[in-house]
Design an enzyme around this catalytic site. Sequence first.
Site, PDB file in Angstrom:
ATOM      1  N   CYS A   2       0.838  -1.187   0.000  1.00  0.00           N
ATOM      2  CA  CYS A   2       0.000   0.000   0.000  1.00  0.00           C
ATOM      3  C   CYS A   2       0.881   1.248   0.000  1.00  0.00           C
ATOM      4  CB  CYS A   2      -0.953   0.100   1.187  1.00  0.00           C
ATOM      5  SG  CYS A   2      -2.106  -1.245   1.292  1.00  0.00           S
ATOM      6  N   ARG A  27       3.895  -0.401  -4.807  1.00  0.00           N
ATOM      7  CA  ARG A  27       3.632  -0.888  -3.455  1.00  0.00           C
ATOM      8  C   ARG A  27       2.329  -1.676  -3.355  1.00  0.00           C
ATOM      9  NH1 ARG A  27       6.811   1.904   0.285  1.00  0.00           N
ATOM     10  NH2 ARG A  27       5.394   1.310   1.922  1.00  0.00           N
ATOM     11  N   TRP A  74      -2.586  -2.827  -1.608  1.00  0.00           N
ATOM     12  CA  TRP A  74      -2.275  -4.246  -1.700  1.00  0.00           C
ATOM     13  C   TRP A  74      -3.144  -4.887  -0.628  1.00  0.00           C
ATOM     14  CZ3 TRP A  74      -0.323  -8.239   1.340  1.00  0.00           C
ATOM     15  CH2 TRP A  74       0.072  -9.386   0.640  1.00  0.00           C
ATOM     16  N   ASN A 100      -1.686   2.523   5.455  1.00  0.00           N
ATOM     17  CA  ASN A 100      -0.763   1.469   5.006  1.00  0.00           C
ATOM     18  C   ASN A 100      -0.320   0.716   6.257  1.00  0.00           C
ATOM     19  OD1 ASN A 100       2.765   1.663   4.162  1.00  0.00           O
ATOM     20  ND2 ASN A 100       1.406  -0.054   3.978  1.00  0.00           N
ATOM     21  N   GLY A 101      -0.561  -0.593   6.283  1.00  0.00           N
ATOM     22  CA  GLY A 101      -0.177  -1.388   7.449  1.00  0.00           C
ATOM     23  C   GLY A 101      -1.285  -2.365   7.788  1.00  0.00           C
ATOM     24  N   GLU A 493      17.305 -18.071  -7.552  1.00  0.00           N
ATOM     25  CA  GLU A 493      16.858 -16.746  -7.980  1.00  0.00           C
ATOM     26  C   GLU A 493      16.194 -16.818  -9.362  1.00  0.00           C
ATOM     27  OE1 GLU A 493      16.246 -14.119  -6.656  1.00  0.00           O
ATOM     28  OE2 GLU A 493      16.375 -12.536  -8.136  1.00  0.00           O
ATOM     29  N   LYS A 497      12.369 -15.717 -10.144  1.00  0.00           N
ATOM     30  CA  LYS A 497      12.015 -14.712 -11.171  1.00  0.00           C
ATOM     31  C   LYS A 497      10.937 -15.268 -12.088  1.00  0.00           C
ATOM     32  CE  LYS A 497      13.273 -11.958  -9.731  1.00  0.00           C
ATOM     33  NZ  LYS A 497      14.024 -11.687  -8.563  1.00  0.00           N
ATOM     34  N   GLU A 500       7.434 -15.714 -10.296  1.00  0.00           N
ATOM     35  CA  GLU A 500       6.702 -14.514  -9.862  1.00  0.00           C
ATOM     36  C   GLU A 500       6.149 -13.695 -11.015  1.00  0.00           C
ATOM     37  OE1 GLU A 500       8.906 -11.627  -7.512  1.00  0.00           O
ATOM     38  OE2 GLU A 500      10.744 -12.191  -8.516  1.00  0.00           O
ATOM     39  N   HIS A 516      17.775 -36.533  -5.428  1.00  0.00           N
ATOM     40  CA  HIS A 516      17.147 -36.978  -4.179  1.00  0.00           C
ATOM     41  C   HIS A 516      15.656 -36.647  -4.155  1.00  0.00           C
ATOM     42  CE1 HIS A 516      21.027 -38.054  -2.565  1.00  0.00           C
ATOM     43  NE2 HIS A 516      21.480 -36.901  -3.039  1.00  0.00           N
ATOM     44  N   LYS A 615       5.851  -4.518  -4.157  1.00  0.00           N
ATOM     45  CA  LYS A 615       7.305  -4.343  -4.104  1.00  0.00           C
ATOM     46  C   LYS A 615       7.847  -4.358  -2.671  1.00  0.00           C
ATOM     47  CE  LYS A 615      11.255  -3.535  -6.050  1.00  0.00           C
ATOM     48  NZ  LYS A 615      11.868  -4.730  -6.649  1.00  0.00           N
TER      49      LYS A 615
HETATM   50  C1  F6R Z   1      11.568 -11.017  -5.676  1.00  0.00           C
HETATM   51  C2  F6R Z   1      11.447  -9.931  -4.746  1.00  0.00           C
HETATM   52  C3  F6R Z   1      11.174 -10.238  -3.320  1.00  0.00           C
HETATM   53  C4  F6R Z   1      12.042  -9.342  -2.418  1.00  0.00           C
HETATM   54  C5  F6R Z   1      11.665  -9.548  -0.946  1.00  0.00           C
HETATM   55  C6  F6R Z   1      12.566  -8.752  -0.021  1.00  0.00           C
HETATM   56  O1  F6R Z   1      11.838 -10.574  -6.964  1.00  0.00           O
HETATM   57  O2  F6R Z   1      11.538  -8.790  -5.108  1.00  0.00           O
HETATM   58  O3  F6R Z   1      11.390 -11.579  -3.042  1.00  0.00           O
HETATM   59  O4  F6R Z   1      13.373  -9.648  -2.641  1.00  0.00           O
HETATM   60  O5  F6R Z   1      10.339  -9.160  -0.749  1.00  0.00           O
HETATM   61  O6  F6R Z   1      12.498  -7.393  -0.302  1.00  0.00           O
HETATM   62  P1  F6R Z   1      13.588  -6.379   0.221  1.00  0.00           P
HETATM   63  O7  F6R Z   1      14.872  -6.714  -0.448  1.00  0.00           O
HETATM   64  O8  F6R Z   1      13.071  -5.036  -0.185  1.00  0.00           O
HETATM   65  O9  F6R Z   1      13.682  -6.542   1.693  1.00  0.00           O
END
Ligand code: F6R
Length: 620
Positions: A2, A27, A74, A100-101, A493, A497, A500, A516, A615
């Site tokens: 949010c 956000r 969000w 927000n929260g 990673e 990617k 998501e 395994h 984000k």
């Molecule tokens: C994946 C992604 C999330 C963040 C995670 C931590 O692409 O962006 O997995 O890495 O939410 O976020 P930060 O680094 O902002 O603490």
Amino acid sequence: MCGIVGYVGQRDAAEILLEGLHRLEYRGYDSAGIAVFGENGIAIRKKAGRVTELAQLLERQPAIGSVGIGHTRWATHGAATDINSHPHVGGNGDVVVVHNGVIENYATLKDKLQERGYVFRSSTDTEVVAHLIAHQLEELIKLGDDPTDVKTAVTAVEASIKVLKGTYGLGILFRDLPGLLIGARAGSPLVVGVGKGEYFLASDSGPLVGHTSEIVYLSDNELVVLTPDEMKLTHRDSGKMVPSIQVLDQAAADSDLGEFEHYMLKEIYEQPTTIENALRGRLDDDAATAKFGDVNLTVQQLRRIDRVVLTACGTSWHSGLVGEYLIEEFARIPVEVEYASEFRYRNAPLSETTMIFAITQSGETADTLAAMRESQRKGHSTLAICNVVGSTIAREADGGIYLHAGPEIGVASTKAFTSQVAVLTLLALYFGRIRNMSYGAGQRIISHLRAMPETIQRSFACHDAVKEVAQKYYGADNFLYLGRNYNFPVALEGALKLKEISYIHAEGYPAAEMKHGPIALVDENTPSVFVIPRCGLYPKVMSNLEEVKARKGPIIAIACEGDDQIARFADDVIFVPDVEDYLQPIVTAIPLQLLAYEIALLRGCNVDRPRNLAKSVTVE
Ligand code: F6R
């Protein structure tokens, strides 16, 4: 999660709020809404969906005035519907709130307010805040307080937030006080932009860009009262405060898309520059080591460290895993990488000589923040490896290292990952050099690091090959990502990617661990992406690759330029420049970022705003 924005001044509030919401949309993008004070009171416009849909609504039904609040959501409590969109109204329209929260005790408060006759329209926790403030206001008015007096509004907010449990960043308007905006913060970020005859309130500095370069970062339990001419700041415990006005780096906070179609692509292509920024001023050629400005610890203190804990979430956790390999190899210090969400509740033994780092792009991730606070509570100074300057974690950490990667807007983290790995390499070099690493070894690492921006630039040559691979496999339902040693975290990673942004199920595994269990998934429809650059374990990874091939699994290899045997074993090969094994994650991550991007595009997914994600994960 949010984003909130607010404005008091002389200009068209709706325009400023909308622009701010566009900048905060990373956000959360389940719904958007604004409330603007007009001649006929407070006009609310809100809508499920993206900020552009709110903009269309505003074209049909303008909201005219020069004071207002806005929100991009969000969803936590209640589905993404028009009715659950913010702003929410308290009482009979006496109070309007964006939040927000998460209000953890909302159910109890809601019961009490309903008993008192307050009617709830939404299923959000935020509506409780709106009604609670309206209720406090009503009580004060009964006692003879004047509803048109700012003091009454402030007292009502103070009394309300006292009973809230959970986290909040709030923007509040009052029907009887047209020029007033109140902001309050506990656990969710909030900043104030200081203009001439105007003030801005926002979840981060983005909405301030182009309007003002003076910013005040609010701390927890602070409340700010804004009118066009004045800002008053108070803290729950210490009372009146003098705001600390800082200069906002406009360029660093700016987030224009430029020539790129998506933020994710822009951010992938920024990596030569962001790696250069992460290294700038930190390579000490004379001493063959790294140097940092704000770690705030002496060499003696750092030399005593005999254990390192890296705590983080998601992609940042993956970079932490690379950090584990790096620090253990360069400095021989044992490292543990902890999910912040687990670490915060685990009573992990931490000795005086344990060094704790929180790794975070946003600096606002709730679990990482809580993990950091928990270790600080136990008396451990905690350092941050963070991107967003002025974020809560950056401010509360006992010291730290900034990534200087600039705003990362695409929800899928890309440039932050490689910058984190670069900074962790510097840290490992530093720890190594104050222990047993030789001068010559330090010099070699420095010269390899220095070459990285140019090497990353060359690695973009793989983009056409990535597009072909994406075209061939974008219909697959499952993918495996496999790598060993430094490339095991890269496999994790790469899988993250892909899932998501393309919604394809993908699993990252250490290549040898695959037999395994996950090998049962291998069939002719499940591509395996092998991260197999040249390194000591090359023959071992090759054996793992053969095991998959023997079971008819299609193989995509991420291999080094000059590897002339890989094409005989893999169905598709994507070549990247050959670098030292400890720098491979920075290079091999790039084709995996591009692969996820291209596959998501082919599947028609929203690359920058994938479903269900946001984000900054500012809720637990
Ligand atoms: C994946 C992604 C999330 C963040 C995670 C931590 O692409 O962006 O997995 O890495 O939410 O976020 P930060 O680094 O902002 O603490």
